[in-house]
Design a protein around this motif. Structure first.
Motif, short mmCIF file in Angstrom:
data_model
loop_
_atom_site.label_atom_id
_atom_site.label_comp_id
_atom_site.label_asym_id
_atom_site.label_seq_id
_atom_site.Cartn_x
_atom_site.Cartn_y
_atom_site.Cartn_z
N MET A 1 0.82 -1.20 0.00
CA MET A 1 0.00 0.00 0.00
C MET A 1 0.86 1.26 0.00
SD MET A 1 -3.19 0.84 2.52
CE MET A 1 -4.06 -0.64 2.00
N ALA A 2 2.06 1.19 0.55
CA ALA A 2 2.92 2.37 0.64
C ALA A 2 3.75 2.60 -0.62
CB ALA A 2 3.86 2.24 1.84
N ALA A 3 3.69 1.68 -1.57
CA ALA A 3 4.62 1.71 -2.70
C ALA A 3 4.47 2.97 -3.56
CB ALA A 3 4.44 0.46 -3.56
N ASP A 4 3.28 3.55 -3.61
CA ASP A 4 3.04 4.68 -4.51
C ASP A 4 2.91 6.01 -3.78
OD1 ASP A 4 2.91 3.18 -6.97
OD2 ASP A 4 1.01 2.38 -6.27
N VAL A 5 3.24 6.04 -2.50
CA VAL A 5 3.08 7.28 -1.74
C VAL A 5 3.98 8.38 -2.28
CG1 VAL A 5 3.48 8.36 0.51
CG2 VAL A 5 2.24 6.20 0.38
N GLU A 6 5.23 8.06 -2.60
CA GLU A 6 6.14 9.09 -3.10
C GLU A 6 5.62 9.69 -4.40
OE1 GLU A 6 8.83 10.54 -1.89
OE2 GLU A 6 8.65 9.42 -0.02
N ALA A 7 5.15 8.83 -5.31
CA ALA A 7 4.62 9.33 -6.58
C ALA A 7 3.38 10.18 -6.35
CB ALA A 7 4.29 8.15 -7.50
N PHE A 8 2.57 9.80 -5.40
CA PHE A 8 1.37 10.58 -5.08
C PHE A 8 1.74 11.97 -4.61
CE2 PHE A 8 -1.52 11.92 -1.61
CZ PHE A 8 -2.68 12.12 -2.34
N ARG A 9 2.74 12.07 -3.74
CA ARG A 9 3.11 13.37 -3.20
C ARG A 9 3.79 14.25 -4.24
NH1 ARG A 9 4.76 10.70 2.56
NH2 ARG A 9 2.76 11.04 3.58
N GLU A 10 4.52 13.63 -5.15
CA GLU A 10 5.18 14.42 -6.19
C GLU A 10 4.19 15.13 -7.09
OE1 GLU A 10 7.76 11.76 -8.20
OE2 GLU A 10 9.19 11.61 -6.54
N GLN A 11 3.03 14.50 -7.33
CA GLN A 11 2.05 15.12 -8.22
C GLN A 11 0.96 15.88 -7.47
OE1 GLN A 11 -1.53 13.76 -8.62
NE2 GLN A 11 -0.96 13.06 -6.55
N GLN A 12 1.03 15.89 -6.13
CA GLN A 12 -0.03 16.50 -5.33
C GLN A 12 -0.02 18.02 -5.51
OE1 GLN A 12 0.25 15.75 -1.10
NE2 GLN A 12 -1.97 15.70 -0.90
N PRO A 13 -1.12 18.60 -5.94
CA PRO A 13 -1.15 20.05 -6.15
C PRO A 13 -1.33 20.80 -4.84
CG PRO A 13 -3.29 19.10 -6.66
CD PRO A 13 -2.39 17.94 -6.32
N ALA A 14 -1.20 22.10 -4.90
CA ALA A 14 -1.45 22.93 -3.74
C ALA A 14 -2.94 22.92 -3.40
CB ALA A 14 -0.98 24.35 -3.99
N PRO A 15 -3.29 23.07 -2.14
CA PRO A 15 -4.71 23.19 -1.78
C PRO A 15 -5.31 24.45 -2.41
CG PRO A 15 -3.35 22.75 0.16
CD PRO A 15 -2.42 23.08 -0.96
#
Length: 507
Positions: A178-192
């Motif tokens: 479940m943690a494998a894609d956390v880094e990729a998720f945060r890299e593309q996470q936009p500003a609120p």
């Protein structure tokens, strides 16, 4: 289920008839229970259990219908332009654990030749089955349990609620996947949304220990980062003194503080590089690289750039990483409570009574809050010089440590005071508290202090726990995602990535 389609195809008449029969039986059971005068709390558990079983049978029946249709139309060979053709091979039914219970999913499989790995399973692809043996919803619910509680407690909760038993080993493996894609998720996470953000962007970092199995339970540092926005909160030196000395403000109740907005958390640990075994990846670099991403995406969002505050304690290695990765356009602030803790420790060594120590702290705090840190440092140096007792005088007077008075400080006390002086001197540029208060900047790092407790101590540092490095990193990633209120968005993100990885290749 009872009419219409499922998985893009009509549900068979036989499946619909069985579903109606199950529903009628459950309704009859409820009617009989009410007629017998049973309370609702006595009816509800059995009704829930029967509903879960009925849903499992419905889902299994619909899957079987799909498998039968695919089997009937499946070709013996699939031609591929740039790859070897695939031939139909025997494929064992697949076990899938859902929130309703266990399913068996069959269907044809295709490989280059018999006894080789199945490269295409049309039923699996049509159902969008996950890589493992647990459905995505079951993984989601299980993750919500194990990011908050020990694996054993999570397993017991799943049995109590869903009547599905999952081993601790399975939950640990689920945590890793479940943690494998956390880094990729945060890299593309936009500003609120800019309109919902506060006026200031605050970045902070700290460290706390995780007990490690390969160290016999000894600690390895986990580095925690926090990023949030908050509105300005202008105060005076007297306001802070009233708060510190626990006195009621003359104006009555204190003003409510602005609430932090969109608090995001990140955690990392120092670990070996995956491609170079003798190179270590510094966990502090990981945290400040993420803080730099938050800086880039959130400071400039909106009509005007936000002032950026870096608020931490005096740990010099953290400030070194800040200098390397955050740049100079950041206001550095030393956590006020760490300064106050040092000052109080000095007051106890220099004052004979609690009242004198309180007066000492109040006077020095007033100086610092009014921009007179230099006077505090100079005064402490003079006091230390006057109260040192040379070795020959100590030997001549034959004073024991117990008889040594406050006026003549022991070596340990001298070292404590000298350490405080050095601490204040090294952080002098980060202790302009009077300026910070006038600008409405925060001066206390309670957010990151609390985050260390929430992220690590409340989950990874419980009695008897020991962690592998991979397990700890995965739990830190999943737990910070949950505590950042990004859990649902991340589940959608990782499912999409896994589906693309499993089924994007056309046959």
């Amino acid at each position: 289920y009872l009419s219409g389609t499922l998985f893009g195809s009509p549900v068979s008449l036989e499946t619909r008839i069985k579903a109606r029969q199950d529903l009628e039986r459950m309704m009859d059971s409820v009617d009989q229970s009410l007629a017998d005068g049973r309370r609702l709390d006595e009816i509800e558990p059995g009704m829930f259990s029967e509903t879960m079983s009925m849903n499992r049978r419905l889902l299994q029946g619909a899957v079987d219908d799909l498998v039968q249709r695919v089997e009937q139309s499946a070709p013996e060979r699939i031609e591929r332009a740039d790859l070897p053709d695939l031939v139909r091979v025997r494929k064992r039914p697949r076990r899938l654990v859902t929130v309703f219970g266990e399913l068996q999913i069959g269907g044809p499989g295709y490989a280059v030749r018999e006894k080789q790995k199945v490269e295409h399973a049309p039923v699996d692809q049509q159902l969008g089955l996950p890589e493992g043996e647990f459905s995505y919803l079951f993984q989601n619910w299980s993750g919500r349990f194990f990011v908050r509680n020990a694996y054993g407690d999570a397993s017991a909760s799943l049995v109590d609620l869903l009547r599905v038993k999952v081993s601790v080993d399975s939950l640990e493996s689920m945590n890793l996947r479940m943690a494998a894609d956390v880094e990729a998720f945060r890299e593309q996470q936009p500003a609120p949304p800019a309109k919902e953000e506060g006026e200031l962007l605050v970045l902070s970092a700290d460290a706390t220990g995780v007990p490690m199995a390969n160290r016999g339970g000894q600690m390895q540092m986990a580095y925690i980062g926090a990023a949030y926005t908050v509105d300005r909160f202008v105060r005076t030196a007297q306001d802070v003194l009233d708060e510190v000395l626990r006195k009621q403000s003359q104006k009555g109740r204190p003003r409510p503080r602005p609430r932090p907005q969109f608090k995001r958390l990140y955690a990392d640990m120092t670990r070996p590089a995956t491609d170079v075994s003798d190179v270590a990846l510094d966990g502090r670099v990981g945290v400040f690289s993420w803080l730099a991403h938050e800086h880039q995406t959130r400071a400039a969002s909106g009509s005007q750039p936000r002032p950026v505050i870096c608020l931490m304690d005096g740990e010099h290695k953290l400030w070194e990483r800040k200098d390397q990765l955050l740049g100079e356009d950041v206001v550095e602030i030393l956590d006020f409570w760490h300064f106050l803790e040092r000052l109080r420790a000095v007051s106890k060594l220099l004052c004979d009574t609690d009242a004198a120590a309180e007066a000492f702290v109040k006077e020095r705090l007033t100086r610092v809050l009014n921009g007179e840190l230099g006077r505090l440092i100079g005064g402490l140096r003079q006091m230390l010089k006057k109260r040192r007792l040379k070795k020959r005088r100590l030997k001549k007077r034959r004073l024991s440590k117990r008889r040594l008075s406050k006026r003549n400080l022991s070596k340990k006390s001298q070292a404590t005071i000298q350490s405080a002086i050095t601490y204040f001197e090294n952080n002098r540029s980060r202790m302009r508290y009077g300026d910070y208060l006038r600008e409405g900047y925060p001066i206390a790092s309670g957010i990151i202090e609390g985050s260390c407790r929430l992220v690590v101590e409340d989950r990874l540092d419980r009695t008897g726990m020991r962690w592998s490095l991979d397990g700890a990193l995965a739990m830190l990633a999943n737990r910070t995602t949950s505590l950042s209120d990004d859990w649902n968005d991340y589940q959608t993100f990782r499912i999409t990535r896994e589906q693309n990885r499993l089924y994007s290749t056309t046959t």
